[in-house]
Motif scaffolding. Structure first.
Motif, PDB file in Angstrom:
ATOM      1  N   ARG A  47       0.786  -1.374  -0.009  1.00  0.00           N
ATOM      2  CA  ARG A  47      -0.055  -0.004   0.058  1.00  0.00           C
ATOM      3  C   ARG A  47       0.820   1.185  -0.047  1.00  0.00           C
ATOM      4  N   GLU A  48       1.992   1.146   0.619  1.00  0.00           N
ATOM      5  CA  GLU A  48       2.862   2.569   0.758  1.00  0.00           C
ATOM      6  C   GLU A  48       3.613   2.635  -0.405  1.00  0.00           C
ATOM      7  N   PRO A  51       2.471   3.099  -4.960  1.00  0.00           N
ATOM      8  CA  PRO A  51       2.079   4.241  -5.673  1.00  0.00           C
ATOM      9  C   PRO A  51       3.138   5.218  -5.852  1.00  0.00           C
ATOM     10  N   GLY A  52       4.460   4.960  -5.052  1.00  0.00           N
ATOM     11  CA  GLY A  52       5.493   5.617  -5.556  1.00  0.00           C
ATOM     12  C   GLY A  52       6.461   5.317  -6.448  1.00  0.00           C
ATOM     13  N   HIS A  54       5.128   2.974  -9.264  1.00  0.00           N
ATOM     14  CA  HIS A  54       4.419   3.005 -10.558  1.00  0.00           C
ATOM     15  C   HIS A  54       4.030   4.345 -10.918  1.00  0.00           C
ATOM     16  N   ASN A  56       1.285   5.260 -12.842  1.00  0.00           N
ATOM     17  CA  ASN A  56       0.201   5.486 -12.704  1.00  0.00           C
ATOM     18  C   ASN A  56      -0.505   4.453 -12.227  1.00  0.00           C
ATOM     19  N   LEU A  57      -0.499   4.019 -10.974  1.00  0.00           N
ATOM     20  CA  LEU A  57      -0.896   2.763 -10.505  1.00  0.00           C
ATOM     21  C   LEU A  57      -2.389   2.340 -10.557  1.00  0.00           C
ATOM     22  N   TYR A  58      -3.280   3.395 -10.532  1.00  0.00           N
ATOM     23  CA  TYR A  58      -4.736   3.385 -10.506  1.00  0.00           C
ATOM     24  C   TYR A  58      -5.325   3.470 -12.059  1.00  0.00           C
ATOM     25  N   ALA A  63      -7.888   3.970  -7.242  1.00  0.00           N
ATOM     26  CA  ALA A  63      -7.249   3.976  -5.824  1.00  0.00           C
ATOM     27  C   ALA A  63      -8.314   3.377  -4.721  1.00  0.00           C
ATOM     28  N   ILE A  95      -4.025  -4.570 -11.061  1.00  0.00           N
ATOM     29  CA  ILE A  95      -3.385  -3.441 -11.483  1.00  0.00           C
ATOM     30  C   ILE A  95      -3.539  -3.484 -13.128  1.00  0.00           C
TER      31      ILE A  95
END
Length: 545
Positions: A47-48, A51-52, A54, A56-58, A63, A95
Motif C-alpha cells: 500500500r505504501e 504508488p511511489g 508505478h 500511474n498505479l490506478y 485507488a 493493476i
C-alpha cells in the motif's frame, strides 16, 4: 523486459534502461517461517510503496478499489499460506498490465515463468508442479512436453481437470494472470494450469498433490490420467513430440538469436527468442544484426522472416541498428519481402520491435495477436515483501512504442495464422505455411479482392475489383475507414508476378505495389512517401459480382 520512453520523432534511436531495471528495490526481508509470516506487514508495504514506484498505479483499478482489496486481504485470517500468496497475486494482477506482477514461489528448475533478472527465494513454502507442459493453440491447450509417465498424452488437447471442463478452469484462474490483453492471458494461462496449488486454491481439484486430467487426441478419443504433483525444484526428464522438435521454430533451443536459409519461401528465417546478446555463443546482438543484414542484402534470398513468437522481451535499445538496417535495405522495401511472426508470448521489447517495424517498414505481421501493447507500462523493478519475501515486479515508466494516439492493447496480425494441434503433431507451422502461400504459384489478378491495409495503427478494410478490359487491366479500390470511396486505379498493369497501380487522391497520388501469389495479393500502398502494408484475398475469380 525493458520498454523505454521516447519521442515518436526519434523512432529509430530509442534508449533502454533495462540493465538498471534489473536492480532490486531493497525491503530488508526477514527470515520467517510460514507460521510467522506477517501478511499485514506485506500488505501495508504494498500500500505504501506501489504508488511511489508505478507512474500511474490506478490506470485500470481505481485507488478506492485497490484499497478495498488490500483491506479485505488484511481482514482474512482463515486462508492457507498458498491461498494468501494467490490473493496477493490477484491483487497485483488487478493493476492491469503485464509487467506488474507477483512472482509465484516456484523453483527456477520449473522454468514456468522465466524472467530476465533472478528472483530471490521467498520465505513461503515452494509451490509444486504437474509433470507436463502446455501450449496455447487454436484448438486449445496442447500437451507440448511431458515426463516418461505422461508421454502418452503428448500432442493431446486438455479437456478437463478433475472433471471440470477446461473452459471453466480457465475462467476460475483468469483473475490471477497478469496481462496487457487477452492474448497474453491466454498464452500465460498454459503455465498457470500446471501449478497444483493454484488449481486447488481455486476449487478445481480436490487435493493439492494430485488430480485426474482428461485429454482428447487428434481422432477425438478421450484419455484420463491420474497425475501426481512433483517438487518444482526437481529436474525432470522431458519428452517432446519428435515432429514438433524438428519444426523450424523449435530448432537450436540453446540459441537465443539465430537465422538460416528457408528455401520454401526464398527467404532467410530469423528466430529471436529474446532481444538480448546470445547467452550460449556470446554473440552480441549488434554483431548478429550486422551479420544478418549482410546476408539478406548480399545473398540470393528475396525475403526476410523474423519470428518473435514467445519472445518476452529484453533490451530494446539493442534493436535500433537492426531496424535502421532493415529500413535501408532496398530488397526489403519490395512488396511481400518482409514478414514478422508474433503470438501471445510476444511482449515488451519484442513488441517495441514490432511497433518500430510497423512505423518504418512495410512489414507484414503474421500469426496471432501480440501479448504486449505497443504503448504500455514497463521497465519493471523488483520489490521484495518484508515478511513473506515474495517478489513483486512493478512497472516504473510509461513507454510509447507507437503513435501517441494509438489506443490498441495488442498488435493484430494482418495474416491470422495461429499454431494448431496439427502443427505440434506433424511438425508443421501455420504461420510459415501462410507465408509460403504468398511466395509462389502465379495466378491472374482478375476478380474481386478483400483485405486490409495497416495504415499507421488502424486496420483499414480494402475492397478491390480488377478486370481485363480488352485493351488492358482496369481496377477500382474502396477504403472507407480512410475516406476512399470507390475510385478507379490509374496505370494498372501486371508484369512478372507484380501488380502496379496508382491511386489519385484529392491532394496526392499514392503508388500501389502488390505481389501476386496463388489467391493472395501482398504488398503496400504508398502515402506521403511512406509504404503501408496491404494484404488482400481473392473473393472469386469473376469480377462481374
Amino acid at each position: 523486459m525493458s520498454r523505454p520512453s521516447f519521442s515518436p520523432v526519434f523512432v529509430l534511436f530509442r534508449a533502454s534502461l533495462c540493465a538498471l531495471s534489473a536492480l532490486p528495490v531493497a525491503s530488508s526481508a526477514a527470515d520467517a517461517s510460514p507460521a510467522t509470516i506477517d501478511w499485514v506487514a506485506d500488505a501495508t508495504f504494498l500500500r505504501e510503496r506501489l504508488p511511489g514506484l508505478h507512474p500511474n498505479l490506478y490506470h485500470t483499478l481505481g485507488a478506492e478499489a485497490f484499497a478495498r482489496k488490500l483491506d479485505a486481504f488484511i481482514a482474512d485470517r482463515r486462508s492457507s499460506e498458498a491461498e494468501r500468496v494467490l490473493q496477493l497475486a490477484q491483487i497485483v494482477a488487478a493493476i492491469g498490465e503485464g509487467h506488474t506482477r507477483l512472482t509465484l514461489p516456484l523453483a527456477p528448475q520449473a522454468r514456468l515463468f522465466p524472467t530476465h533478472a533472478p528472483t530471490e527465494p521467498a520465505n513461503v513454502t515452494q509451490f509444486t508442479q504437474f509433470p507436463l507442459r502446455l501450449e496455447s493453440t487454436s484448438d486449445g491447450y496442447v500437451v507440448a512436453a511431458a515426463t516418461d509417465q505422461m508421454k502418452v498424452a503428448l500432442g493431446s488437447v486438455l479437456v478437463a481437470i478433475d472433471a471440470r471442463p477446461v473452459d471453466d478452469v480457465v475462467k476460475r484462474l483468469g483473475s490471477l494472470v497478469h496481462h496487457d490483453n487477452a492474448a497474453q492471458r491466454r498464452y500465460l494461462m498454459a503455465s498457470f494450469l500446471v501449478v497444483p496449488e493454484i488449481l486447488h486454491a481455486r476449487g478445481i481439484t480436490g487435493a493439492v498433490d494430485r488430480a485426474t486430467w482428461t485429454f482428447r487426441d487428434r481422432r477425438g478419443k478421450r484419455l484420463s490420467l491420474p497425475i501426481q504433483a512433483l517438487p518444482s525444484s526437481q529436474e525432470l526428464n522431458w519428452n517432446n513430440l519428435p515432429n514438433s522438435s524438428n519444426a523450424l521454430r523449435n530448432r537450436n533451443t540453446d540459441r537465443d538469436i539465430w537465422f538460416e536459409n528457408f528455401p520454401a519461401a526464398d527467404a532467410i528465417y530469423v528466430r529471436l527468442r529474446q532481444i538480448a546478446d546470445d547467452r550460449s555463443s556470446g554473440e552480441r546482438f549488434s554483431d548478429f544484426s550486422n551479420r544478418l543484414l549482410t546476408a539478406i542484402n548480399h545473398g540470393p534470398q528475396q525475403r526476410l522472416i523474423i519470428d518473435l513468437r514467445g519472445n518476452s522481451g529484453g533490451n530494446s535499445s539493442l534493436v535500433w541498428p537492426l531496424v535502421t538496417g532493415l529500413v535501408r535495405s532496398e530488397k526489403l522495401t519490395r512488396p511481400g519481402a518482409l514478414y514478422v511472426i508474433v503470438d501471445g508470448g510476444t511482449f515488451s521489447a519484442a513488441v517495441d520491435l514490432v511497433a518500430d517495424l510497423e512505423k518504418a517498414t512495410p512489414a507484414i505481421i503474421v500469426g496471432e495477436r501480440t501479448g504486449g501493447s505497443p504503448n504500455s507500462y514497463g521497465d519493471s523493478r523488483r520489490l521484495q515483501l518484508p515478511s513473506s519475501g515474495l517478489t513483486v515486479r512493478v512497472s516504473t515508466r510509461y513507454t510509447q512504442g507507437s503513435h501517441g494516439e494509438d489506443r490498441r492493447n495488442t498488435v493484430k496480425p494482418q495474416i491470422d495464422a495461429p499454431l494448431t494441434q496439427t502443427d505440434f503433431l506433424d511438425g508443421s507451422d501455420s504461420a510459415l505455411a501462410a507465408i509460403v502461400q504468398r511466395s509462389s504459384m502465379i495466378a491472374l489478378p482478375n476478380g474481386r479482392w478483400r483485405g486490409t491495409v495497416a495504415f499507421r495503427y488502424l486496420d483499414a478494410q480494402v475492397d478491390a475489383r480488377i478486370q481485363d478490359g480488352g485493351s488492358g487491366l482496369a481496377g477500382w479500390i474502396t477504403m472507407p475507414e480512410v475516406g476512399v470511396a470507390e475510385t478507379q486505379l490509374d496505370g494498372l498493369h501486371f508484369a512478372d508476378t507484380w501488380l502496379h497501380a496508382e491511386l489519385k487522391l484529392e491532394r496526392s497520388t499514392s503508388r500501389i505495389e502488390l505481389l501476386q501469389a496463388r489467391e493472395h495479393l501482398t504488398g503496400w500502398i504508398e502515402y506521403q512517401g511512406r509504404p503501408y502494408p496491404m494484404v488482400l484475398y481473392r473473393v472469386n475469380a469473376d469480377a462481374s459480382d
